[in-house]
Scaffold this motif. Sequence first.
Motif, PDB file in Angstrom:
ATOM      1  N   GLU A  56       0.860  -1.180   0.000  1.00  0.00           N
ATOM      2  CA  GLU A  56       0.000   0.000   0.000  1.00  0.00           C
ATOM      3  C   GLU A  56       0.896   1.230   0.000  1.00  0.00           C
ATOM      4  N   TYR A  76       1.305   5.641  -1.091  1.00  0.00           N
ATOM      5  CA  TYR A  76       0.758   6.915  -1.575  1.00  0.00           C
ATOM      6  C   TYR A  76       1.324   7.235  -2.948  1.00  0.00           C
ATOM      7  N   ASP A 135      -2.532   5.030  -3.954  1.00  0.00           N
ATOM      8  CA  ASP A 135      -3.429   6.175  -3.864  1.00  0.00           C
ATOM      9  C   ASP A 135      -3.625   6.794  -5.246  1.00  0.00           C
ATOM     10  N   THR A 179      -4.766   7.812   1.095  1.00  0.00           N
ATOM     11  CA  THR A 179      -3.910   6.934   1.878  1.00  0.00           C
ATOM     12  C   THR A 179      -2.472   7.382   1.680  1.00  0.00           C
ATOM     13  N   ARG A 212      -0.114   5.980   3.508  1.00  0.00           N
ATOM     14  CA  ARG A 212       0.673   4.886   4.068  1.00  0.00           C
ATOM     15  C   ARG A 212       1.700   4.360   3.066  1.00  0.00           C
ATOM     16  N   ASN A 226      -7.911  -1.272   4.468  1.00  0.00           N
ATOM     17  CA  ASN A 226      -8.104  -0.445   3.276  1.00  0.00           C
ATOM     18  C   ASN A 226      -8.382  -1.283   2.035  1.00  0.00           C
ATOM     19  N   SER A 250      -7.294   7.004  10.384  1.00  0.00           N
ATOM     20  CA  SER A 250      -8.079   7.257   9.184  1.00  0.00           C
ATOM     21  C   SER A 250      -9.268   8.133   9.557  1.00  0.00           C
ATOM     22  N   ASP A 264      -5.073   8.696   5.633  1.00  0.00           N
ATOM     23  CA  ASP A 264      -4.868   7.393   6.253  1.00  0.00           C
ATOM     24  C   ASP A 264      -3.357   7.233   6.454  1.00  0.00           C
TER      25      ASP A 264
END
Length: 430
Positions: free
Chosen positions: A98, A100, A130, A170, A172, A225, A257, A375
């Motif tokens: 995950e 950004y 993201d 997000t 993260r 997510n 979040s 997030d």
Amino acid sequence: MAVTVRWRRRILWLLTGALAAGLAGIVLLNVWPHEKQLEHRLQHVSAVESAQFRREMGTLLGTGVSAGNAVADYQNGEEIFPAMLAAIHGARHSVNLETYIYWSGEVSKKFVAALTERARAGVRVHVLADWLGSTRMKQEVVDALRAGGVRFEYFHPLHWYSLDRINNRTHRKLLVVDGKVAFNGGVGIADAWEGNGLQPDHWRDMQFRVEGPAAAQMQAIFSQNWLATTGEALLGPDYYPEVPRGGDLSVQAFASSPDGGSENMQLMYLMAINGARRRIDLEAAYFVPDELTLTALRDAMRRGVRVRLVVPGPYVDSAMVRNASQASWGAMLQAGARMYRYQPALFHNKLMVIDGYLTIGGSANFDNRSFRLNDESNIAIYDHAFAAHMTEVIDSDIARSRELTLAQWRQRPWRRRVFDWLSSRVADQL
């Protein structure tokens, strides 16, 4: 004819007004907090080295402090990317990423090759990028991932029915392999992070590798997510195996979040600041604290806590954030903080070390966007030896920085002061 023209004009004005009202509503939905936010100073915070502090953190943030972990830190792309790619190549059951930022380039190609090779070998591979942060990711990269068997999805892509979520991204940077090994930090999948953090066109950053029970906590953070994006729950031993001890460190992985637990990140920082008794070392790529957090830092200095703060120097990726940050520097310097501006490259670190014991790092910046809008995912490590090592990392960054004095801050040109003040007016959205 004249009547017809007047009615057309009225209809046009009505449509324009309705459109303006709709846009205003979308803006309000994006900036209005979804939950009640922290508003008051924290009272009676125990010292970070106490058992009471760990008990409270293990309850308030939704995840407990897990024992039996190993943590390694990697500095800059020359260390970070090889470690992440090696972990992916070693995957046997699952890979979850995950991020950004995922931009096209040479680093992207290496990750595409590693992820698709594992997917073709039967490993379950999921990538969540993201939508806004990865706009520089070419469609051919997405196509290559999907063609190679990778489940790729965008977080909060632009749709008419999700306009109220445009401002929630997000941020993260998580990589979890086989549910046992996880990476967390500030690095994006992009060429900008290559190198050793000493060149102006490359970013100074760090990433943590966690092996042990805390990796399962980070797996759960990713899964939340993924479920919110796809409606699919990731379950079974491929994702949640029995995790053996990886080492001797106590680690807590936690997330925030706007959809739930939006106060977690700021609460952790406020607890750590208020729990400090001797010293606070803070590295902040985006230092734009709200009044509550700024007050906590000044209160700590009044208690005799030594505060050192490392911020970006001449190289930044957002002039507005830099200006808003500079507006708060005077209050910190007046209260007695030592401030340093990193010189060789764009500074992107997010790190705090409290009393030589508690280390906090991850994706969250020291600003309202990370505290309330994005997030985020961080880890906290409770250990004297590890904190001593991370203090050495901070000392090394300070050696490559220039100290800023209160006199220098006051001498900045009046135009700069105006821009700083104006930028600080919209700090809640930075």
